[in-house]
Design an enzyme around this catalytic site. Structure first.
Site, PDB file in Angstrom:
ATOM      1  N   GLY A  26      35.530  36.737  33.424  1.00 61.86           N
ATOM      2  CA  GLY A  26      36.979  36.793  33.400  1.00 61.86           C
ATOM      3  C   GLY A  26      37.517  38.201  33.398  1.00 61.86           C
ATOM      4  O   GLY A  26      38.712  38.401  33.176  1.00 61.86           O
ATOM      5  N   ASP A  27      36.639  39.194  33.629  1.00 57.34           N
ATOM      6  CA  ASP A  27      37.093  40.587  33.690  1.00 57.34           C
ATOM      7  C   ASP A  27      36.127  41.350  34.582  1.00 57.34           C
ATOM      8  O   ASP A  27      35.348  40.741  35.311  1.00 57.34           O
ATOM      9  CB  ASP A  27      37.188  41.179  32.281  1.00 57.34           C
ATOM     10  CG  ASP A  27      38.308  42.211  32.152  1.00 57.34           C
ATOM     11  OD1 ASP A  27      38.457  43.029  33.080  1.00 57.34           O
ATOM     12  OD2 ASP A  27      39.021  42.214  31.138  1.00 57.34           O
ATOM     13  N   ASP A  28      36.145  42.674  34.516  1.00 60.98           N
ATOM     14  CA  ASP A  28      35.312  43.477  35.405  1.00 60.98           C
ATOM     15  C   ASP A  28      33.830  43.114  35.246  1.00 60.98           C
ATOM     16  O   ASP A  28      33.344  42.943  34.129  1.00 60.98           O
ATOM     17  CB  ASP A  28      35.494  44.963  35.099  1.00 60.98           C
ATOM     18  CG  ASP A  28      36.950  45.410  35.220  1.00 60.98           C
ATOM     19  OD1 ASP A  28      37.632  44.958  36.163  1.00 60.98           O
ATOM     20  OD2 ASP A  28      37.387  46.197  34.369  1.00 60.98           O
TER      21      ASP A  28
END
Length: 493
Positions: A276-278
């Site tokens: 859900g992120d980098d």
């Protein structure tokens, strides 16, 4: 065909990637993905209680002393707390720290091993059986509160302290976390819910965080549902992360994959990340705190990375980069359904630099932006940052990139009166979802380009003969040799 001609060497075809990605996302809670390039342990016959008679495995160091978690009262039923068992096992094996003592290995057998946070020791290997699952407890009272990182001055989520990470350690040498693709499950759903509802007093812990340490080897594991970041080496050096699969729902908050933070000599390879992120975020401290701590991230290799992250970047540099980021080499990168391929995130107040960044051989499908640079990333720890601390972004090279189903080729936004310079882009083909008058958005950037489609903005049209640079000299982290090691089940089990 022009698109096929531009494909860089050794990158998988998109139809196969799309099929495998959709199968993975549809069964994200099931441990199905595995990085086949890394050696797997050869397990012997079952020892009757989840322990095996013995096996061989590959690691940076072998250990003379071994123990199983069951020797210390461990119960792998998914219900019984094993926090005390992990602490006792590590304490026992810590007597063998140091090369003269031979080091220790803790074997985690098949089963579900519920636990609160525990720390490792030096000259130590944590090895997970292929059917072993370490479960992070959902009892928030079992997660100790620790100080914020000095280069951040506060927690990332909240002012003040932070919850300990599930597996941690500080001031260690020669630490190995590996297995036969066993699983570490942070059971992060309750943390995400509390975060969204603003019910947490402190910053969430990570799945693995090793601080002030040297010689870290993390391999052949599946990490799922971390409360926040998955792997966070910080103030550390000589780090290899290989053959790791990281899975989290694509809208889970801040579940970054691998975040080297003020670290030097790092090698990340053959990893598959859905988050859900980098997928990979390189950091080095936040505003005045990072400037004061002054420890850069540098000499980092990223290769054969596969990423899915619809709301974030495949590779991010920053936004916390106030100690500096330099000499990052990334190649053979595959991604689908991610917000951007490479993103540089910084702002006035960060200071320091992002320079000598080399990326080549990217195969991307379904992106908002292939390249994104942001000089106005407004997240600050407090209002005490120095408005005269202007970051320098220079020497950024992108080459051999194929991207399809893209909204905009690039969004490049430097800092007024402090442009991002030395940008080089070569042999890049971007297929847009529809024709756009401005496929590139550029402000306060300077550079050169060659053989790029669609045509880049005027500030990047300086003449460039030949490809953009990519270093040919190997880094010391690539010279690390691995050994075949063996484990024998203790006789008293």
């Amino acid at each position: 065909m022009e698109l096929q001609r531009r494909r860089s060497r050794g990158i998988s075809s998109f139809p196969l990637l799309i099929l495998s990605t959709f199968l993975l996302v549809s069964a994200i809670s099931i441990r199905t993905a595995e990085c086949a390039r890394s050696p797997r342990a050869q397990l012997g016959k079952n020892g009757g209680r989840g322990d095996v008679a013995g096996f061989k495995y590959v690691a940076s160091s072998c250990r003379a002393h071994t123990a199983s978690l069951t020797e210390f009262g461990g119960v792998g039923d998914g219900v019984t707390s094993n926090t005390a068992a992990f602490h006792a096992a590590v304490t026992h094996l810590s007597q063998f720290s140091g090369p003269e003592a031979g080091g220790g290995l803790l074997f985690v057998p098949a089963g579900k091993w519920l636990t609160g946070p525990f720390n490792l020791t030096s000259s130590f290997t944590l090895f997970l059986h292929r059917d072993a699952v370490i479960l992070g407890t959902q009892d928030i009272n079992e997660w100790p509160i620790i100080d914020p990182l000095p280069s951040y001055g506060r927690g990332r989520d909240k002012i003040g302290g932070r919850y300990s990470s599930l597996i941690g350690g500080s001031n260690l040498t020669d630490v190995i976390i590996t297995g036969d693709n066993g699983t570490i499950d942070g059971q992060g759903a309750s943390w995400w819910q509390k975060f969204h509802k603003n019910q947490l007093k402190y910053t969430r812990g990570y799945l693995i965080e090793l601080m002030h340490s040297d010689q870290i080897f993390i391999s052949n594991l599946t990490l799922i549902n971390s409360p926040a970041w998955n792997i966070h080496p910080v103030y550390s050096s000589n780090i290899v992360v290989s053959g790791i699969t990281i899975l989290a729902p694509v809208h889970s908050p801040n579940t970054d994959g691998i975040n080297p933070d003020s670290c030097s000599h790092v090698r990340i390879e053959d990893c598959y990340i859905v988050s859900g992120d980098d997928c990979v975020a390189i950091k080095s401290g936040w505003d005045e705190y990072g400037i004061s701590y002054g420890m850069p991230s540098q000499h980092i290799v990223i290769r054969r990375l596969t990423c899915v992250s619809p709301t974030s970047a495949v590779i991010a540099l920053g936004s916390e980069m106030s100690g500096g980021i330099q000499d990052v080499r990334a190649e053979d990168i595959t991604a689908i359904n991610s917000e951007s391929g490479v993103r540089i995130k910084t702002a006035v107040g960060r200071g320091a630099y992002v320079k000598d960044i080399y990326v080549r051989g990217m195969s991307l499908n379904t992106m908002k932006w292939v390249f994104w640079m942001t000089g106005n990333y407004k997240s600050h720890p407090d209002d005490k940052y120095d408005p005269n601390a202007i970051p320098v972004v220079d020497g950024i090279s992108y080459s051999d990139v194929v991207a399809t189903n893209v909204s905009t080729a690039a969004r490049l936004e430097g800092i007024p009166n402090a442009p991002f310079t030395g940008i080089c882009i070569s042999n890049v083909t971007v297929e847009l979802t529809k024709s756009r008058k401005l496929p590139w958005t550029c402000t306060d950037v300077e550079g050169v380009s060659s053989d790029v489609s669609p045509t880049p903005c005027d500030s990047l049209r300086g003449a460039k003969n030949g490809p953009c640079p990519f270093p040919v000299d190997p880094l010391p982290i690539d010279e690390i040799e691995f050994k075949e090691c063996s484990y024998s089940r203790p006789n008293n089990i």
